[in-house]
Write a protein that holds these residues in place. Structure first.
Motif, PDB file in Angstrom:
ATOM      1  N   UNK A   1       0.839  -1.202   0.000  1.00  0.00           N
ATOM      2  CA  UNK A   1       0.000   0.000   0.000  1.00  0.00           C
ATOM      3  C   UNK A   1       0.876   1.255   0.000  1.00  0.00           C
ATOM      4  N   UNK A   2       0.550   2.207  -0.859  1.00  0.00           N
ATOM      5  CA  UNK A   2       1.374   3.413  -0.997  1.00  0.00           C
ATOM      6  C   UNK A   2       1.440   4.233   0.281  1.00  0.00           C
ATOM      7  N   UNK A   3       0.476   4.056   1.161  1.00  0.00           N
ATOM      8  CA  UNK A   3       0.431   4.831   2.398  1.00  0.00           C
ATOM      9  C   UNK A   3       1.330   4.244   3.485  1.00  0.00           C
ATOM     10  N   UNK A   4       1.836   3.015   3.283  1.00  0.00           N
ATOM     11  CA  UNK A   4       2.738   2.433   4.273  1.00  0.00           C
ATOM     12  C   UNK A   4       4.024   3.251   4.336  1.00  0.00           C
ATOM     13  N   UNK A   5       4.693   3.173   5.460  1.00  0.00           N
ATOM     14  CA  UNK A   5       5.889   3.990   5.650  1.00  0.00           C
ATOM     15  C   UNK A   5       7.137   3.099   5.620  1.00  0.00           C
ATOM     16  N   UNK A   6       8.038   3.443   4.676  1.00  0.00           N
ATOM     17  CA  UNK A   6       9.301   2.717   4.540  1.00  0.00           C
ATOM     18  C   UNK A   6      10.420   3.709   4.243  1.00  0.00           C
ATOM     19  N   UNK A   7      11.643   3.184   4.293  1.00  0.00           N
ATOM     20  CA  UNK A   7      12.767   3.971   3.805  1.00  0.00           C
ATOM     21  C   UNK A   7      12.599   4.176   2.291  1.00  0.00           C
ATOM     22  N   UNK A   8      13.378   5.048   1.702  1.00  0.00           N
ATOM     23  CA  UNK A   8      13.264   5.324   0.279  1.00  0.00           C
ATOM     24  C   UNK A   8      14.632   5.687  -0.278  1.00  0.00           C
ATOM     25  N   UNK A   9      14.780   5.578  -1.578  1.00  0.00           N
ATOM     26  CA  UNK A   9      16.057   5.859  -2.203  1.00  0.00           C
ATOM     27  C   UNK A   9      15.854   6.732  -3.431  1.00  0.00           C
ATOM     28  N   UNK A  10      16.598   7.838  -3.473  1.00  0.00           N
ATOM     29  CA  UNK A  10      16.520   8.783  -4.608  1.00  0.00           C
ATOM     30  C   UNK A  10      17.667   8.510  -5.577  1.00  0.00           C
ATOM     31  N   UNK A  11      17.445   8.957  -6.812  1.00  0.00           N
ATOM     32  CA  UNK A  11      18.473   8.809  -7.845  1.00  0.00           C
ATOM     33  C   UNK A  11      18.453  10.045  -8.757  1.00  0.00           C
ATOM     34  N   UNK A  12      19.651  10.484  -9.144  1.00  0.00           N
ATOM     35  CA  UNK A  12      19.742  11.521 -10.172  1.00  0.00           C
ATOM     36  C   UNK A  12      21.027  11.319 -10.968  1.00  0.00           C
ATOM     37  N   UNK A  13      20.959  11.648 -12.246  1.00  0.00           N
ATOM     38  CA  UNK A  13      22.112  11.494 -13.125  1.00  0.00           C
ATOM     39  C   UNK A  13      22.976  12.745 -13.086  1.00  0.00           C
ATOM     40  N   UNK A  14      24.286  12.548 -13.089  1.00  0.00           N
ATOM     41  CA  UNK A  14      25.186  13.700 -13.111  1.00  0.00           C
ATOM     42  C   UNK A  14      25.484  14.134 -14.534  1.00  0.00           C
ATOM     43  N   UNK A  15      24.932  13.426 -15.540  1.00  0.00           N
ATOM     44  CA  UNK A  15      25.168  13.753 -16.946  1.00  0.00           C
ATOM     45  C   UNK A  15      24.179  14.773 -17.479  1.00  0.00           C
ATOM     46  N   UNK A  16      23.144  15.052 -16.746  1.00  0.00           N
ATOM     47  CA  UNK A  16      22.132  15.997 -17.205  1.00  0.00           C
ATOM     48  C   UNK A  16      22.560  17.429 -16.924  1.00  0.00           C
TER      49      UNK A  16
END
Length: 212
Positions: free
Chosen positions: A197-212
Motif C-alpha cells: 500500500x502506498x500509504x505504508x511507511x518505509x525507507x526510500x532511495x533517490x536517484x539523479x544522473x550527473x550527466x544531465x
C-alpha cells in the motif's frame, strides 16, 4: 683558265670550311631544340614536388594544431571530472555509482512523501534498469524495505516508472506482485520487488544522473 694545284687546295679548304660550318650549326640547333623540349618537363616535375612538399607541410601543421586542441580538451575534461568528484564528496549522504548519484533515507515515509523528498533534492525515486543496479541497491540498503519509483496507481496491473516509462521486465519476488488494487507502490527488499500500500511507511532511495 687553268687551275693550279694551289687553286685546287684552296677550293678543297673552302668546301671543308662550309661543311664544318654547317655541321656546327646543325649540332647547335639540335642541342637548343632538345633543351627547349626538355626544360618544360623538368620544370613541371619540380613544381609537382614543390606542391607536394607544401601540401605535406600544411597537413602536418593541421595535425599538430588538432592534436594541441585535443590535448587542451582532454585537460579540461579531466579538470571538470576532478571538480565534480570533489563536489560529490561534499554532498552529504549521496553515493556515486555509474554516472548516477543515490541517496538512501534514514527515516520512513509513505511512497508519495518519499517521492516529494527526492524531488526537493533535485532527484526522483530510483528507477532500476538492470541487474547490476538491482544488486547495488540491495547492497547499499542492506536488504531493508525501501521504496522505489514504480507504481500501478493509474492503471491496475500496468506498472510504470516515475519517468512515465512502462515496466517491461523486473526483479519481482516470485510471489509478487499480489496486492491487486490495495497495493499499488513497489519497494525492494531481500527477495526482490514487492507491491505494498502506498500509504505504508518505509525507507526510500533517490536517484539523479550527473550527466544531465
Amino acid at each position: 683558265m687553268e687551275f693550279t694545284e694551289k687553286d685546287e687546295d684552296k677550293e678543297e679548304m673552302n668546301i671543308y670550311a662550309n661543311v664544318h660550318s654547317v655541321n656546327i650549326h646543325d649540332v647547335r640547333t639540335e642541342t637548343e631544340n632538345t633543351r627547349k623540349h626538355q626544360t618544360p618537363q623538368h620544370t613541371e616535375a619540380g613544381d609537382q614536388l614543390l606542391n607536394k612538399s607544401m601540401q605535406l607541410t600544411k597537413e602536418r601543421d593541421e595535425l599538430l594544431s588538432s592534436n594541441h586542441v585535443l590535448i587542451k580538451q582532454t585537460d579540461q575534461l579531466r579538470q571538470e571530472k576532478n571538480e565534480l568528484l570533489i563536489s560529490i564528496r561534499g554532498m552529504d549522504g549521496w553515493i556515486y555509482y555509474q554516472s548516477n548519484l543515490y541517496f538512501i533515507s534514514s527515516e520512513k515515509k509513505s511512497w508519495t512523501e518519499s517521492r516529494r523528498s527526492c524531488t526537493e533534492r533535485g532527484a526522483d525515486l530510483i528507477i532500476i534498469n538492470n541487474r547490476q543496479e538491482q544488486d547495488f541497491v540491495k547492497k547499499i540498503s542492506a536488504n531493508a524495505h525501501v521504496w522505489i519509483g514504480l507504481t500501478d496507481i493509474d492503471v491496475e496491473g500496468t506498472w510504470k516508472w516515475v519517468d512515465g516509462s512502462t515496466l517491461t521486465s523486473g526483479f519481482w519476488d516470485p510471489r509478487e506482485p499480489n496486492g491487486h488494487r490495495g497495493e499499488n507502490c513497489a519497494l525492494i527488499y531481500s527477495p526482490g520487488w514487492a507491491d505494498y500500500p502506498c500509504s505504508d511507511r518505509f525507507l526510500w532511495i533517490c536517484e539523479k544522473s550527473i550527466l544531465k
